[in-house]
Enzyme design. Structure first.
Site, PDB file in Angstrom:
ATOM      1  N   GLY A 242       0.787  -1.239   0.000  1.00 19.36           N
ATOM      2  CA  GLY A 242       0.000   0.000   0.000  1.00 19.36           C
ATOM      3  C   GLY A 242       0.808   1.272   0.000  1.00 19.36           C
ATOM      4  O   GLY A 242       0.681   2.097  -0.902  1.00 19.36           O
TER       5      GLY A 242
ATOM      6  N   ASP B 242      -0.096   8.251   9.046  1.00 18.99           N
ATOM      7  CA  ASP B 242       0.025   6.937   9.673  1.00 18.99           C
ATOM      8  C   ASP B 242      -1.231   6.156   9.296  1.00 18.99           C
ATOM      9  O   ASP B 242      -2.302   6.744   9.105  1.00 18.99           O
ATOM     10  CB  ASP B 242       0.138   7.072  11.191  1.00 18.99           C
ATOM     11  CG  ASP B 242       0.131   5.736  11.908  1.00 18.99           C
ATOM     12  OD1 ASP B 242       1.201   5.100  11.961  1.00 18.99           O
ATOM     13  OD2 ASP B 242      -0.933   5.327  12.402  1.00 18.99           O
TER      14      ASP B 242
ATOM     15  N   TYR C  61       9.028  -0.192  16.735  1.00 17.04           N
ATOM     16  CA  TYR C  61      10.227  -1.032  16.603  1.00 17.04           C
ATOM     17  C   TYR C  61      11.389  -0.132  16.211  1.00 17.04           C
ATOM     18  O   TYR C  61      11.214   0.851  15.494  1.00 17.04           O
ATOM     19  CB  TYR C  61      10.049  -2.146  15.558  1.00 17.04           C
ATOM     20  CG  TYR C  61       9.904  -1.652  14.136  1.00 17.04           C
ATOM     21  CD1 TYR C  61      11.017  -1.437  13.330  1.00 17.04           C
ATOM     22  CD2 TYR C  61       8.648  -1.394  13.594  1.00 17.04           C
ATOM     23  CE1 TYR C  61      10.887  -0.966  12.032  1.00 17.04           C
ATOM     24  CE2 TYR C  61       8.503  -0.933  12.302  1.00 17.04           C
ATOM     25  CZ  TYR C  61       9.623  -0.729  11.514  1.00 17.04           C
ATOM     26  OH  TYR C  61       9.485  -0.266  10.228  1.00 17.04           O
TER      27      TYR C  61
ATOM     28  N   HIS D 148      -4.257  -7.596   4.701  1.00 20.29           N
ATOM     29  CA  HIS D 148      -2.842  -7.854   4.966  1.00 20.29           C
ATOM     30  C   HIS D 148      -2.625  -8.131   6.441  1.00 20.29           C
ATOM     31  O   HIS D 148      -3.238  -7.502   7.301  1.00 20.29           O
ATOM     32  CB  HIS D 148      -1.992  -6.645   4.550  1.00 20.29           C
ATOM     33  CG  HIS D 148      -0.552  -6.775   4.944  1.00 20.29           C
ATOM     34  ND1 HIS D 148       0.276  -7.703   4.375  1.00 20.29           N
ATOM     35  CD2 HIS D 148       0.185  -6.132   5.878  1.00 20.29           C
ATOM     36  CE1 HIS D 148       1.473  -7.612   4.931  1.00 20.29           C
ATOM     37  NE2 HIS D 148       1.442  -6.669   5.850  1.00 20.29           N
TER      38      HIS D 148
ATOM     39  N   HIS E  89      11.417  -3.944   6.487  1.00 15.92           N
ATOM     40  CA  HIS E  89      11.870  -3.223   7.674  1.00 15.92           C
ATOM     41  C   HIS E  89      13.374  -3.018   7.682  1.00 15.92           C
ATOM     42  O   HIS E  89      13.926  -2.446   8.618  1.00 15.92           O
ATOM     43  CB  HIS E  89      11.431  -3.966   8.936  1.00 15.92           C
ATOM     44  CG  HIS E  89       9.948  -4.044   9.078  1.00 15.92           C
ATOM     45  ND1 HIS E  89       9.210  -5.079   8.550  1.00 15.92           N
ATOM     46  CD2 HIS E  89       9.053  -3.203   9.655  1.00 15.92           C
ATOM     47  CE1 HIS E  89       7.926  -4.869   8.804  1.00 15.92           C
ATOM     48  NE2 HIS E  89       7.801  -3.746   9.473  1.00 15.92           N
TER      49      HIS E  89
ATOM     50  N   CYS F 151       5.380  -5.944   3.703  1.00 15.23           N
ATOM     51  CA  CYS F 151       4.563  -4.907   4.327  1.00 15.23           C
ATOM     52  C   CYS F 151       4.674  -3.636   3.479  1.00 15.23           C
ATOM     53  O   CYS F 151       5.278  -3.658   2.400  1.00 15.23           O
ATOM     54  CB  CYS F 151       5.039  -4.674   5.768  1.00 15.23           C
ATOM     55  SG  CYS F 151       3.810  -3.894   6.838  1.00 15.23           S
TER      56      CYS F 151
END
Length: 770
Positions: A446, A503, A526, A655, A708, A740
């Site tokens: 996305g 966000d 994280y 997702h 990430h 992600c």
């Protein structure tokens, strides 16, 4: 007799996110290692002083981290996988390589480095992620660093009443995993005899440094998996016993249940329990230890939510504990868990109304609340004014919550069973969803990189330095750039890029009625990734369409299908600070109905694929299996209520990341999404193994690379992952996508990674054409 005030931990990010800025500056090369450590040391020392100034008698030390406290623990005990060795890295570089991976070319005498990040997993049922330790029979436990000792000594020099914090040995092993090269059937807990002498060595060093107490966190004691762990715990705490240093065994997030039957006999001097999540466990635990020489630490101030503490209620709990145990000396007042899950201080909130601001308590204020509760037992008159003011605040909040939105409540009550169902089964829907996608269709989850220019434009709009029209034109150009980029690299199912979103939860909260927002309510998720959770303060509804404008515009720019992108009701709930006056189920169903309106409007606008993400579905699962089904029932219902209002021709997606997919496989199937995408690359493809024994008939995209990390996966690496997936998933159901969203990445690495992804999918298409 006196009750002591303490906390289990404190936010590590700094009052103005100084740690994020320092760490990311180090990663970019703008700060030296020495400068990084100096700057972050100031934050760490400031945290200790702040807690002491708020009245805590006992301040936790050793909980501060540059990336993750579990990673700190692994690094301290030398649990460093071999793949991170031999690259001529400094200790700090090696540490960060474990957390986020490292990829850099050879330079001079320094060899090239290309190592992926370690696996990352949710910390119990929170939105914090920890780096999973890796163990094998060859793991060589040694004290690689003395971080906890060093920080205790530093705090003591500052005059801080410090208590060192350690992750306990049993939790450390049970929260880890067997390394990839470990023999089949190897269990990390088998290493306990090898690990304990190193723990003992660390406790000796703490005692030598003057520490009288140590907090040993054993949060796995609230899980079902430790029901049969009595012998492991007995072995561990017998080995750690030392007359020079007392042990506080800390549990949180759940209930001990039958585990108290062996915990009460451990060689410990204090026990902490969470009485916010599970207030009813006080009676059982206090009765179990009343004849033992054990202090009970009461977690009565919420470490997971931001509502002001109800002093009257908390004081009753403390007095009940004293009554059972027979002495105030046997009681401590504390936070329910570490305060790392809440923002730093309410003082930084300049835009909240006085009414709303008075409802909240962040980490600094929670430390003061702990102190007031303890003082109320020791000397009631000394805090009489604070108690009176608190009672007024609590009553004002209760008066506000009486004003419910009757239209929202009525709509939830009138939901019918048919509203949870799509028109037809998947096999029939699939024939009507003509998106002209090839085999192994490629897509992203996305979001695309949030550049400095995007953030500046958003800030300028907030400061009225540009008009709404100017901002809209800017966002349109960014969306067009995203579409052209995806066309250029060859993706099949496109997204608009989400450049207008701050966000994935905050954006929707700001557009829905029933939420409040902070300016500086940042919480660690994280590494250096922080989020600013919205706060659900009343009934939730959608006053107007939220995403239709941007998705519709993106679709006009291309002949390829563009997915509409929404965050699901359960994730919005779990990644917000929820209400205390109504159940999570009620809030979730209200959110689902608001999103249902958005999904229907997207379909009416011509969007043929709509993704409603639920990455926090597994996260919200209760820690005890006996509590699962009730949660899963309303969580699945919420997703279906949000998505089932469209016709068969619209393809629904969802997702899930870090979802422990196998645990809730049947519930994932019940969601009845046409396509799901799941995190897969960081977990060594272990999530795929469920397909060996379970059927899944809908389409699925297990992630082929970790977003990430800044590391760029090669085409060959992605191709190998696709081939591995085909061992478990039929080719006609397989999608190819990252793990992600790409919001936190840079454009250069994003392009390189997606080019490799597309090329790998095309190779698979050619090889497996039939």
């Amino acid at each position: 007799m006196s009750v002591k005030a303490s906390s289990l931990g404190f936010p590590r990010i700094g009052s103005t996110r100084q740690v994020k800025k320092s760490v990311e500056s180090f990663w970019s090369g703008a700060l030296t290692e020495k400068e990084l450590l100096e700057q972050t040391s100031q934050v760490r020392t400031g945290n200790w002083k702040t807690q002491a100034e708020q009245g805590l008698d006992i301040v936790p030390v050793g909980d501060f981290t540059l990336y993750d406290h579990v990673l700190d623990h692994s690094f301290m005990f030398n649990v460093i996988p071999k793949r991170y060795e031999g690259f001529d890295l400094t200790a700090v570089e090696q540490y960060f390589a474990m957390g986020r991976g490292l990829q850099r070319p050879a330079k001079g005498e320094k060899p090239a480095v290309d190592v992926p990040a370690s696996e990352m997993k949710k910390w119990f049922d929170s939105n914090y992620h920890y780096i999973v330790p890796e163990f094998s029979p060859e793991t060589n436990f040694t004290l690689n660093t003395t971080k906890t000792v060093d920080e205790y000594v530093e705090a003591a020099k500052e005059g801080i009443p410090a208590r060192p914090v350690l992750l306990g040995p049993v939790s450390f092993l049970l929260l880890g995993k067997a390394a990839r090269d470990a023999p089949e059937g190897f269990q990390p807990i088998s290493l306990l005899p090898k690990l304990l002498p190193v723990y003992k060595s660390l406790l000796n060093k703490l005692a030598d440094a003057g520490a009288k107490w140590v907090q040993i966190d054993e949060p796995v004691l609230v899980l079902d998996k430790t029901t049969d762990s009595a012998s492991d715990y007995q072995t561990a705490f017998d080995a750690l016993h030392d007359d020079r240093i007392n042990i506080l065994l800390a549990t949180y997030f759940g209930r001990l249940e039958s585990n108290i039957n062996y915990v009460k006999n451990l060689n410990i001097q204090a026990l902490h329990i969470d009485l916010v999540r599970v207030p009813e466990q006080l009676q059982q635990v206090a009765e179990a230890i009343k004849d033992k020489n054990i202090i009970l630490s009461l977690g009565v101030v919420d470490g997971r939510n931001i509502w002001k503490n109800d002093f009257e209620s908390s004081i009753k709990i403390v007095n009940k504990a004293i009554e059972i145990l027979g002495s105030a000396d046997r009681v401590q007042v504390s936070s329910s868990s570490s305060l790392l899950h809440v923002p730093h201080t309410v003082v930084n909130e300049k835009k909240l109304s006085d009414q709303v601001k008075d409802w909240f308590s962040f980490a600094v204020e929670k430390c003061a609340e702990i102190s007031v509760i303890a003082k109320s037992i020791n000397n009631l008159d000394s805090v009489k004014q604070q108690l009176e003011q608190n009672a007024k605040s609590i009553n004002a909040r209760r008066e506000f919550t009486k004003n419910s939105n009757d239209a929202v409540r009525k709509r939830v009550a009138e939901v019918t069973p048919d509203m949870y169902k799509r028109q037809s089964p998947f096999v029939e829907r699939r024939t009507k969803q003509n998106l002209n996608l090839p085999k192994f269709p490629t897509t992203t989850i996305g979001s695309f990189p949030q550049t400095k220019e995007i953030r500046v434009a958003r800030q300028r709009l907030g400061k009225s330095e540009i008009t709404e029209t100017e901002y809209t034109e800017f966002i349109k150009k960014e969306i067009e750039g995203c579409i052209r980029f995806q066309e250029r690299v060859g993706l099949d199912l496109l997204v608009h890029g989400e450049c207008e979103r701050n966000d994935m939860v905050q954006y929707f909260g700001e557009l829905l009625d029933g939420f409040a927002f902070t300016q500086n309510g940042w919480v660690a998720s994280y590494g250096s990734r922080y989020v600013k959770p919205p706060i659900i303060v009343s009934d939730v509804s959608r006053p107007f369409a939220m995403t239709v404008k941007w998705s519709s515009y993106a679709q006009t720019l291309t002949s390829k299908p563009v997915k509409g992108m929404l965050t699901g009701p359960v994730t919005i709930l779990n990644w917000s600070f929820p209400r205390e006056d109504v159940s999570r189920e009620i809030s979730s169903r209200q959110l689902a109905l608001a999103l249902r309106d958005e999904v229907v409007d997207l379909e009416k606008a011509g969007i043929r694929a709509i993704q409603v993400d639920e990455p926090a579905l597994r996260e919200g699962l209760p820690l005890r299996r006996a509590d699962w089904q009730e949660y899963l029932n309303w969580a699945v219902d919420s997703f279906r209520l949000a998505t089932a209002g469209v016709t068969d021709s619209t393809q629904t997606h969802s997702h899930f990341c870090y979802s422990d997919f196998n645990d809730i496989f049947e519930s994932i199937k019940k969601l009845d999404a046409d396509v799901i995408t799941i995190e897969n690359s960081k977990s060594d493809s272990k999530l795929l193994k469920v397909f060996e024994t379970q059927s899944y008939t809908n389409e699925i995209g297990p992630g082929v690379y970790d977003i990430h990390s800044p590391r760029v996966p090669s085409e060959e690496e992605i191709y190998a992952r696709i081939k591995e997936m085909l061992q478990y998933i039929p080719a006609h159901l397989l999608h190819v996508n990252p793990d992600c969203g790409l919001k936190t990445r840079q454009w250069k690495e994003t392009e390189a990674s997606l080019v490799n992804l597309v090329n790998a999918a095309r190779r698979a298409r050619a090889e497996f054409a039939q």
